[in-house]
Enzyme design. Structure first.
Site, PDB file in Angstrom:
ATOM      1  NE  ARG A 290      10.030  -9.153  -5.014  1.00 53.44           N
ATOM      2  CZ  ARG A 290       9.781  -8.349  -5.974  1.00 53.44           C
ATOM      3  NH1 ARG A 290       8.502  -8.096  -6.792  1.00 53.44           N
ATOM      4  NH2 ARG A 290      10.726  -7.448  -6.194  1.00 53.44           N
TER       5      ARG A 290
ATOM      6  NE  ARG B 138      16.446  -4.204  -8.577  1.00 55.49           N
ATOM      7  CZ  ARG B 138      15.424  -4.905  -8.367  1.00 55.49           C
ATOM      8  NH1 ARG B 138      14.351  -4.618  -8.693  1.00 55.49           N
ATOM      9  NH2 ARG B 138      15.597  -5.807  -7.186  1.00 55.49           N
TER      10      ARG B 138
ATOM     11  CG  ASP C 201       7.520   2.237  -4.187  1.00 60.82           C
ATOM     12  OD1 ASP C 201       6.998   1.571  -5.560  1.00 60.82           O
ATOM     13  OD2 ASP C 201       7.383   1.645  -3.187  1.00 60.82           O
TER      14      ASP C 201
ATOM     15  CG  HIS D 269      13.359  -3.895  -3.050  1.00 59.97           C
ATOM     16  ND1 HIS D 269      13.862  -5.036  -3.589  1.00 59.97           N
ATOM     17  CD2 HIS D 269      12.573  -3.471  -4.158  1.00 59.97           C
ATOM     18  CE1 HIS D 269      13.526  -5.223  -4.708  1.00 59.97           C
ATOM     19  NE2 HIS D 269      12.971  -4.363  -5.020  1.00 59.97           N
TER      20      HIS D 269
ATOM     21  CD  GLN E 160      14.650  -0.907  -7.190  1.00 62.81           C
ATOM     22  OE1 GLN E 160      14.096  -1.723  -7.757  1.00 62.81           O
ATOM     23  NE2 GLN E 160      15.467   0.040  -8.120  1.00 62.81           N
TER      24      GLN E 160
ATOM     25  CB  CYS F 252      11.705   0.743  -7.046  1.00 59.46           C
ATOM     26  SG  CYS F 252       9.968   0.897  -6.424  1.00 59.46           S
TER      27      CYS F 252
HETATM   28  N1  NVA Z   1       6.634  -0.875  -2.590  1.00 60.39           N
HETATM   29  C1  NVA Z   1       6.693  -1.732  -3.613  1.00 60.39           C
HETATM   30  C2  NVA Z   1       7.963  -1.742  -4.319  1.00 60.39           C
HETATM   31  C3  NVA Z   1       8.062  -2.664  -5.504  1.00 60.39           C
HETATM   32  C4  NVA Z   1       9.007  -2.802  -6.234  1.00 60.39           C
HETATM   33  C5  NVA Z   1       5.918  -3.126  -3.277  1.00 60.39           C
HETATM   34  O1  NVA Z   1       6.191  -3.368  -2.216  1.00 60.39           O
HETATM   35  O2  NVA Z   1       4.861  -3.213  -3.825  1.00 60.39           O
HETATM   36  N1   CP Z   2      11.483  -2.894  -8.566  1.00 66.53           N
HETATM   37  C1   CP Z   2      11.041  -3.883  -8.612  1.00 66.53           C
HETATM   38  O1   CP Z   2      11.321  -4.816  -7.403  1.00 66.53           O
HETATM   39  O2   CP Z   2      10.506  -4.580  -9.394  1.00 66.53           O
HETATM   40  P1   CP Z   2       9.492  -6.004  -9.679  1.00 66.53           P
HETATM   41  O3   CP Z   2       8.503  -6.023  -8.698  1.00 66.53           O
HETATM   42  O4   CP Z   2       9.185  -6.054 -11.017  1.00 66.53           O
HETATM   43  O5   CP Z   2      10.456  -7.003  -9.478  1.00 66.53           O
END
Ligand code: NVA
Ligand code: CP
Length: 344
Positions: free
Chosen positions: A123, A332, A246, A150, A153, A287
């Site tokens: 990540r 997930r 989101d 993602h 997800q 998400c």
């Molecule tokens: N768009 C958000 C998604 C988190 C799961 C981020 O990148 O922070």
């Molecule tokens: N939806 C998601 O990716 O959550 P986290 O950031 O908690 O992993």
């Protein structure tokens, strides 16, 4: 994968046709609709086995590395629990405690980790980083979120939608908010691949990148799906099955950006009016994490700075019966388990 499938007694009919062993999981653009369906099916089977208490630790002796250059609750826990259920060991590398990117290149990291682990989750920031990691790794690399995509997800969302509606094809999904970032991009690709109708409903500045829109329209033309972009919140949500949103500011984006995001994206908040417009059978998805009240540090800070009590979704919608967010979060784990089981 074959050994895993036989030992776990899973999907005997399908396994001859589908072999994802050794594949990376970087973005859904790399997968066919059949492969995506296969992963969702596998996740559903693994979920069923978990609920029945049937052991599935058929990957004993293997280990996976979990690299997180951004924070996480769901993705990290999902990888750890799924790996442990499959019998595997995990090593978590947080943003501060490894040499990655600072003292050691991605290419060198990939080759070091591939010598110790059977799979690597990453990540982080740019998609090119996870692609580079995969290029130099001889073991599968799984994208746990980048700025652009993602994909794990997406599998959870597909499983959740299919569990609720019984099918994916023809489902109308509207994404409200910053549609040019990881969630908007990924949902557009996913809907195109699965014959679903995707709408980005936001101000034009936040529409997904043109090239990706065109690519998705070409895919949708083959699958029976469609891609629509609209700035009209009521037109964009009229009669849709899924209203998705989101956070307005994503991880890694500067704090100063909140002012303009709240101003520009407030007309696209998911609230009672939007859900009523969508219709009585429509569901809400997110998400997570979500800013639906003031019970978080950032939520409270935004409340003080801008006088808002909720942001991308109202607490009423978030807590309503139409909200599938916690089913989605649980999924997930089942879907990430399917990705590891299929690729190792
Ligand atoms: N768009 C958000 C998604 C988190 C799961 C981020 O990148 O922070
Ligand atoms: N939806 C998601 O990716 O959550 P986290 O950031 O908690 O992993």
């Amino acid at each position: 994968m074959m050994a895993f499938m036989i030992k776990a007694g899973i999907g005997k009919g399908r396994m001859e046709k589908m072999n994802l062993k050794g594949r990376d999981f970087l973005k859904l653009l790399d997968f066919t609709p059949e492969e995506i369906t296969y992963l969702v099916d596998l996740a559903a089977e693994l979920k069923d086995k978990k609920k029945k208490g049937i052991p599935m630790d058929t990957l004993r002796g293997k280990n996976v590395a979990l690299i997180f250059e951004k924070t996480s609750t769901r993705t990290r826990c999902a990888f750890e629990v799924a790996a442990h259920d499959l019998g595997m060991g995990t090593t978590y590398l947080d943003p501060g405690s490894s040499q990655i990117g600072k003292k050691e290149s991605i290419a060198d990291t990939a080759r070091v980790l591939a010598g110790m682990f059977e799979g690597i989750e990453y990540r982080g920031f740019g998609q090119e980083i996870v692609e580079e990691l995969a290029k130099y790794s001889r073991v599968p690399v799984w994208n746990g979120l980048t700025n652009e995509f993602h994909p794990t997800q997406m599998l959870a969302d597909l499983l959740t939608i299919r569990e609720h509606f019984g099918h994916l094809e023809g489902i109308g999904l509207t994404y409200m908010g910053d549609a040019r970032y990881n969630m908007g991009n990924s949902l557009m690709v996913t809907c195109a691949k699965m014959g679903m109708h995707f709408t980005a409903c936001t101000t034009a500045k936040y529409f997904p990148d043109n090239a990706l829109v065109e690519q998705c329209r070409e895919i949708a033309a083959q699958t029976g799906g469609s891609i629509t972009l609209t700035e009209d919140a009521l037109e964009g949500t009229k009669g849709v099955d899924v209203v998705y949103t989101d956070v307005w500011v994503s991880m890694g984006e500067p704090d100063e950006i909140w002012t303009e995001r709240i101003r520009e994206l407030s007309p696209y908040q998911v609230n009672r009016k939007i859900m009523e417009n969508a219709g009585e059978n429509a569901v809400f998805m997110h998400c997570l994490p979500a800013f639906h009240d003031l019970k978080t540090k950032i939520g409270a800070e935004m409340g003080q700075r801008f006088g808002v009590t909720e942001m991308e979704v109202t607490d009423e919608v978030f807590e309503s019966k139409r909200s599938l967010v916690f089913e989605e979060a649980e999924n997930r784990m089942h879907t990430i388990k399917a990705v590891m089981a299929a690729t190792l």
